[in-house]
Design an enzyme around this catalytic site. Structure first.
Site, short mmCIF file in Angstrom:
data_model
loop_
_atom_site.label_atom_id
_atom_site.label_comp_id
_atom_site.label_asym_id
_atom_site.label_seq_id
_atom_site.Cartn_x
_atom_site.Cartn_y
_atom_site.Cartn_z
N HIS A 289 0.83 -1.07 0.03
CA HIS A 289 -0.01 -0.09 -0.01
C HIS A 289 0.85 1.09 -0.07
O HIS A 289 0.45 2.27 -0.87
CB HIS A 289 -0.94 0.08 1.14
CG HIS A 289 -2.05 -1.27 0.91
ND1 HIS A 289 -1.99 -2.18 1.60
CD2 HIS A 289 -3.09 -1.10 0.18
CE1 HIS A 289 -3.29 -2.91 1.28
NE2 HIS A 289 -3.86 -2.24 0.45
N ARG B 30 -10.16 4.19 -1.67
CA ARG B 30 -9.52 3.38 -0.43
C ARG B 30 -9.86 4.41 0.58
O ARG B 30 -9.03 5.09 1.17
CB ARG B 30 -7.88 3.31 -0.74
CG ARG B 30 -7.70 2.41 -1.80
CD ARG B 30 -6.16 2.00 -1.79
NE ARG B 30 -5.74 0.95 -2.44
CZ ARG B 30 -5.36 0.82 -3.83
NH1 ARG B 30 -5.26 2.05 -4.37
NH2 ARG B 30 -5.21 -0.19 -4.25
N CYS C 152 -8.93 -3.34 -10.47
CA CYS C 152 -8.37 -1.99 -9.94
C CYS C 152 -6.91 -2.24 -9.09
O CYS C 152 -6.44 -1.44 -8.62
CB CYS C 152 -9.31 -1.42 -8.97
SG CYS C 152 -9.86 -2.56 -7.71
C1 PEP Z 1 -6.16 -5.04 -4.32
O1 PEP Z 1 -5.87 -5.85 -3.62
O2 PEP Z 1 -5.95 -5.01 -5.59
C2 PEP Z 1 -6.73 -3.86 -4.04
C3 PEP Z 1 -7.16 -2.97 -5.02
O3 PEP Z 1 -6.92 -3.26 -2.75
P1 PEP Z 1 -5.71 -2.90 -1.96
O4 PEP Z 1 -4.45 -2.63 -3.01
O5 PEP Z 1 -6.26 -1.44 -1.30
O6 PEP Z 1 -5.21 -3.81 -1.08
MG MG Z 2 -6.89 -5.43 -1.54
#
Ligand code: PEP
Ligand code: MG
Length: 596
Positions: free
Chosen positions: A205, A311, A511
């Protein structure tokens, strides 16, 4: 003599040095080193920065953060419940209450008029020097304990009440542990020119945030503190995996001339403020992934066809308490208004993993990414999510939006979550919004067909899905080699998920970071994807590629994924496919080589 020491002596203090690391976010940046994580430091000479009248307030802050640290250590001791030796935590508590430490910090503030952070750092440095000079290993180890306590106190200071720490000049954050999202959000981003970290994967993240804000990141740099001192000038070239410490003037000047990529990017940005179609006329949407209301402008400026992922858990960053419903509502209103009428998918808070709000009562977990996270917290602590849902519903009046749930594993979980959203809507006398699931857990994606009648839309979160699928932690650069979006079996799963959604007439997006990588665009279009959701900065790049692809031709080429057996073979095939279908287009697009 230790190797690090020998190198240090050979280089001499102040001599330029080049270190190596792994590119995590591409780009380059130069600034003064600011150590985060396990280094007590003072940047430049300390100067008085508070007035006599402010001393009292600083002492109160000092007592408050010591109190907070006590509570945190106590909580940790309780959670360990005699499973491991927690005596080190008692030592930390002892340092927090040490009368010499306390009186010296207070004296430094009241006599020298240095602010609290500076005073803590100066006094801690004196303690550390004293311990390090001692002969016994026992005392030498105590220096590390002082560093831990000091960093904890400074962390609280820098994360109080949503205030981001700022710097007087461009800064390179040197993170002496795994990079976390807070490292990006706790500092004034306009001053962060790059990040160097010991560890951190490309789809962590923290890396996603850094990429969104165009902050280059390099990871896996060894023995950082042997080579970089606080305040050193550092130039990071993530494309080459190089860190130049105290670079020669000539090197810095060469980099300052590198503007080509940015000019091409700006031209694409102006060009793609409109929808994109493949060469054979198929409309493909490219939406934006965002975290904060201020990101919406960036999304609009980059020609986003909507917001594909908010998010929302970042609303909780840098806060001391759970925000009231009004703060949630203001956050969604700002995003929905800023989106200029385009569709917006709001994801329910994905708390847990590496995104744990400071104030949140989270149990210690051995496997936080596979633990109490997202919808699992929702279903147990519905009151928290009731605030979020009712804020979304209120802010969403008159806007085109939908709600998405993260980390769903079973259909039963989703049915329960959806029933609760309906309950909140009916309490408010409002219609049920469109609701969908983020497929990022293998079990859910294998059972996607069963979800179809219960969802309005689907999205695939490849960031988590890949880490669970390959058992390779997305935060750990050491296992990056296993974390591979073009693994043949994984691509077959993606293809089947897209087909399931299409057959059932449900819209599906991807995404995860995979969708934002220009090398994957042909592949994903070939697999039938018509909705991408990516960081705002990559939207013009992805649209440019799409406009050069024929949907039918990409689809016809893709059948080979059934016979390709290894990731290496797949990569080779993908490069050839890109060359064949795109010719020189990719070469002209900036920031492609080596990206995630
Ligand atoms: C993912 O896991 O691909 C997603 C979009 O969520 P995050 O990156 O916030 O965990
Ligand atoms: Mg995720």
């Amino acid at each position: 003599m230790k190797k690090g020491q020998a190198e240090k002596n050979a280089a001499g203090r102040g001599a330029p040095q080049e270190l190596r690391g792994e590119p995590v976010v591409l780009g380059w940046g130069i600034g003064k080193a600011y150590m985060v994580g396990r280094a007590v430091q003072q940047q430049g000479p300390a100067v008085p920065s508070i007035s006599r009248e402010e001393v009292g307030g600083e002492i109160v802050r000092f007592n408050n953060i010591r109190e907070k640290a006590h509570k945190d250590y106590q909580k940790l001791i309780q959670s360990l419940e005699n499973t491991v030796d927690s005596s080190i935590l008692n030592t930390y508590e002892y340092i927090l209450d040490d009368p010499v430490f306390i009186s010296q910090v207070v004296e430094t503030m009241s006599v020298k008029l240095f602010d609290l952070e500076t005073s803590i750092r100066l006094v801690s440095n004196d303690f550390i020097k004293g311990f390090e000079a001692a002969d016994t290993p026992y005392f030498k180890e105590r220096a590390g304990d002082v560093v831990e306590v000091c960093e904890k106190l400074v962390f609280y200071l820098n994360n109080e009440g949503g205030r981001a720490k700022t710097f007087a000049e461009p800064t390179v954050l040197v993170v002496l542990r795994t990079l976390t999202p807070t490292d990006i959000l706790a500092y004034d981003r306009s001053k962060i020119s790059a990040v160097i970290t010991t560890s951190g994967g490309k789809t962590s993240h923290a890396a996603i945030l850094a990429r969104s804000y165009n902050i280059p990141v390099i990871s896996g740099v060894r023995n950082i503190t042997d080579h970089i001192k606080p305040g050193d000038e550092v130039l990071v070239d993530s494309d080459k995996g190089a860190v130049f410490v105290r670079p020669e003037k000539r090197v810095a000047e060469e980099y300052a001339k590198k503007t080509h990529g940015e000019a091409v990017y700006k031209a694409l940005q102006s060009k793609w403020d409109r929808p994109v179609y493949t060469k054979d006329g198929i409309r493909i949407e490219v939406l934006a992934n965002i975290s904060l209301p201020e990101d919406v402008d960036d999304a609009v400026a980059n020609g986003a066809d909507g917001i594909g992922l908010v998010r929302t858990e970042y609303l909780l960053s840098n806060r001391k308490d759970m925000p009231p419903e009004e703060a949630h509502t203001a956050y969604y209103e700002a995003i929905l208004k800023g989106g200029r009428g385009k569709h917006c998918t709001i994801r329910l808070m994905d708390i847990g993993g590496d995104k744990i709000p400071q104030f949140f009562d989270m149990p210690q977990e051995f496997n936080p990414f596979m633990g109490w996270r997202a919808i699992r917290i929702f279903l147990e602590r519905k009151e928290i999510f009731e605030t979020q849902i009712s804020a979304i519903l209120k802010a969403g009046r008159g806007h085109d939006y939908s709600i998405m749930a993260p980390m769903v594993t079973t259909l039963q979980e989703w049915i329960e979550a959806k029933a609760f959203i309906r309950e909140v809507a009916s309490r408010l006398g409002m219609d049920m919004p469109k609701c969908g699931v983020l497929f990022e857990v293998p079990l859910a994606i294998f059972e996607m067909g069963m979800f179809m009648r219960e969802i309005d839309f689907a999205s695939i979160g490849t960031n988590d899905l890949i880490q669970y699928f390959s058992a390779a932690d997305r935060n750990n650069s050491k296992v990056n080699y296993l974390y591979n979006p073009v693994e043949p079996a994984f691509l077959r799963i993606i293809r089947s998920a897209i087909k399931t959604a299409n057959d059932n007439g449900k819209q599906l997006s991807i995404c995860g970071e995979m969708a934002g990588h220009p090398l994957h665009t042909v592949l994903l279009v070939g697999l039938g994807l018509r909705r991408f959701s990516v960081i705002p900065r990559n939207i013009p790049l992805i649209k440019e590629i799409i406009s050069n692809i024929s949907f039918a031709e990409a689809a016809a080429s893709i059948s080979l994924i059934d016979v390709i057996e290894s990731t290496d073979e797949m990569l080779e095939w993908l490069k050839n496919l890109n060359n064949r279908l795109l010719g020189d287009v990719l070469k002209k697009i900036p920031y492609v080589e080596g990206a995630v």
